[in-house]
Write an enzyme that holds these catalytic residues in place. Structure first.
Site, PDB file in Angstrom:
ATOM      1  N   SER A   1     -40.582 -15.749 -26.473  1.00  0.00           N
ATOM      2  CA  SER A   1     -42.028 -15.884 -26.664  1.00  0.00           C
ATOM      3  C   SER A   1     -42.351 -15.737 -28.144  1.00  0.00           C
ATOM      4  CB  SER A   1     -42.766 -14.836 -25.838  1.00  0.00           C
ATOM      5  OG  SER A   1     -42.521 -15.033 -24.460  1.00  0.00           O
TER       6      SER A   1
ATOM      7  N   HIS B   1     -38.213 -17.956 -36.246  1.00  0.00           N
ATOM      8  CA  HIS B   1     -38.175 -16.520 -35.963  1.00  0.00           C
ATOM      9  C   HIS B   1     -38.199 -15.719 -37.258  1.00  0.00           C
ATOM     10  CE1 HIS B   1     -35.843 -18.687 -32.820  1.00  0.00           C
ATOM     11  NE2 HIS B   1     -36.684 -18.031 -32.043  1.00  0.00           N
TER      12      HIS B   1
END
Length: 581
Positions: free
Chosen positions: A58, A222
């Site tokens: 997520s 990320h």
């Protein structure tokens, strides 16, 4: 370590809240009980068709749950923030769609080690249960000239694969047919990102640090390191760096496109970039790509694959064909897929011709004395406003955005240009009307609109006569227009306080044989006093009305500017009179 602020209920439960949020607002989606899995609510409609599953960590919303729907994904599996989903949930999703009658399952996976491992393990377990499953790993990162052993990372390009595979599945194509098209299409996709700031996982600090004057090229979604840091530059320059890097023929990660190719582009917000900046990036990207000979067939701008609140943007380029375009244009109910017009971007006319403004006929003969007076008065006004720029900005910072002085200085420069043009009319009504157009076009802001309204209304009483009584009527008319459209009244701590105070004195001009200059001098003093009194007033209109009265202990900048303009007019008239003697 400083922990970032996040608007959450709890860190452990944030992913569950995300999935609940998207399903409660999208009636066509359901959560699989006991798992962080989102599926189409109409699973009965996939019987006999290939099911498409995707997912990952997520923090990339709207990916991937936003792409679940008719014509796109059948379902997605969500992991914790920036963490691959558990094998058990992936297997549960595969079994659920298989039991619904799917004619095979295709896993669409971004190229990250954790995703490959977990989806791969789930694939093997499902196959051992007799389910026909295939996996396509999408790797579209163009950052590294020589990719490491892990290969190119999976970025925003997978969103296009979701769409193409979804259209094929909806048409009833076989699992192997879809896999073949997906692999071919994926080979023509490239993505590169640039970041202005880091992101931060809930409960943690920033994933990396960037100096205030730096940006990073080629980072992952990320917060993984990029390939190079640059000093901040213009958007055009940054986009040029990105496209040049992506199409570098010496790079093993280049996107396989050539000038003359038809392409689809995605300008993707990495999470924290303003919509204003995103559209500027889109403009730069379309302009540069078209200059380099690429034919942009479709363009998408928005948030499609984010990295939490990272302030940055990624650019995805995909080589296309008539068949790929057909699949891209197939309708979908996925909530995050935008409405993209099914027409080429390149080749479209992007402007309308502006209708010509109605122009007043030029004066057959100008009164040189009037023009001289106007020029002298306006010159004094400009000098006064420019001298007050910093003071007005400082006053405006208490309740506005600190640009009142800059706005008035912009007006002063525009008026000086107008004077230099030699186009000042001598007729008073024409003069005020023309001045209103200058301010409306060049001054900007609320002040520009208000002054323009004032001058347009003030011009009407001067159309037939120009004596002192007409100028008094002009002041009345201008103030009434400002009150009507601006919504303020005397006592609201605005420029009207100065103007109305002056107007009360100027109405003496209606008396015959009055001394106009003496009355104007008294009006100037009254306006100055009223401007000072605004520091004791509670703001009732404008931006200042949202600020607590305790913070407004200084005069209103608009009232101060209006009083200064009236004083400059008075001084300009005196100076002009002495020059003519």
């Amino acid at each position: 370590m400083e922990v970032s602020k996040k608007l959450l209920n709890s860190i452990p439960g944030c992913v569950d809240d995300v999935l609940h949020g998207i399903t409660c607002c999208s009636p066509g989606l359901r959560v699989l009980q006991g798992h962080r899995v989102v599926l189409r609510a109409d699973l009965d409609r996939i019987k006999g068709r290939v099911a498409l599953l995707s997912g990952g960590g997520s923090g990339h919303e709207p990916a991937h749950a936003g792409y679940v729907g008719h014509g796109m994904l059948t379902g997605v599996i969500a992991g914790p923030v920036f963490t691959s989903p558990p094998v058990g949930s992936i297997v549960a999703a595969i079994r659920t769609v298989a039991q619904a009658g799917a004619a095979g399952v295709l896993l669409l996976v971004k190229n990250y080690t954790g995703d490959r491992l977990n989806f791969g393990l789930a694939l093997e377990r499902a196959r051992s249960d007799g389910v026909e499953v295939e996996m396509a790993v999408i790797a579209d990162d163009c950052a590294f000239i020589s990719p490491r052993k892990a290969g190119r990372r999976g970025l925003c390009g997978i969103v296009l694969i979701h769409k193409i595979a979804g259209a094929l599945a909806q048409e009833g194509k076989s699992l192997q047919e879809i896999v073949s098209v997906v692999k071919s299409a994926a080979a023509g996709i490239g993505t590169l990102g640039v970041s202005l700031s880091p992101c931060s996982v809930p409960g943690s600090g920033p994933t990396f640090q960037l100096a205030a004057d730096e940006l990073e090229l080629g980072l992952g979604i990320h917060g993984e390191a990029g390939v190079q840091r640059y000093k901040m530059a213009s958007c055009n320059e940054v986009v040029k760096i990105m496209v040049t890097h992506m199409t570098n023929q010496a790079s093993q990660s280049k996107v396989n496109i050539q000038p003359g190719d038809s392409i689809i582009i995605i300008v993707n917000n990495l999470g924290g970039l303003s919509c204003l900046e995103l559209q500027v990036v889109a403009s730069s990207a379309v302009r540069l790509l078209e200059e380099r000979g690429f034919l942009i067939m479709r363009a998408m701008t928005g948030s499609f694959m984010t990295a939490l609140e990272m302030s940055g943007v990624s650019l995805t380029l995909m080589k296309t064909s008539p068949e790929i375009l057909r699949l891209f244009d197939v309708d979908t109910s996925a909530p995050a897929w935008p409405r993209v017009p099914p027409v080429p971007v390149t080749g479209q006319t992007r402007t309308f011709s502006c209708a010509p403004e109605s122009t007043q006929p030029m004066e057959s003969q100008r009164d040189a004395v009037c023009v001289q007076v106007y020029s002298c008065v306006l010159g004094c006004v400009c000098s006064s406003l420019l001298a007050l720029e910093e003071e007005l900005n400082d006053l405006d910072r208490a309740a506005g955005d600190g640009d009142c002085g800059s706005t008035h200085a912009r007006a002063a420069h525009a008026i000086r240009d107008w004077i230099s043009s030699g186009q000042l009319p001598s007729n008073p009504a024409r003069f005020l009307t023309s001045l209103s157009h200058v301010l409306l076009e060049k001054m900007g802001g609320t002040s520009g609109a208000l002054y323009s309204l004032f001058l347009m209304a003030a011009a009407k009483p001067l159309q037939g006569e120009s004596g002192p009584q007409a100028w008094a009527a002009a002041m009345d008319a201008g103030i009434e227009a400002m009150k009507r459209y601006g919504g303020a009244e005397p006592g609201d701590r605005t420029m009207l306080d100065s103007l109305c105070a002056a107007n009360g004195v100027l109405q003496s001009l209606r008396t015959q044989h009055s001394d106009a200059m003496e009355i104007l001098g008294c009006a100037v003093k009254s306006a100055s006093d009223a401007a000072e009194e605004t520091k004791h007033m509670l703001a009732g209109a404008g931006r200042a009305s949202y600020i607590g009265s305790s913070t407004l202990s200084r005069p209103d900048p608009g009232a101060k500017a209006a009083a200064a303009i009236l004083r400059a007019i008075w001084e300009g008239l005196k100076e002009s009179s002495s020059q003519r003697k």
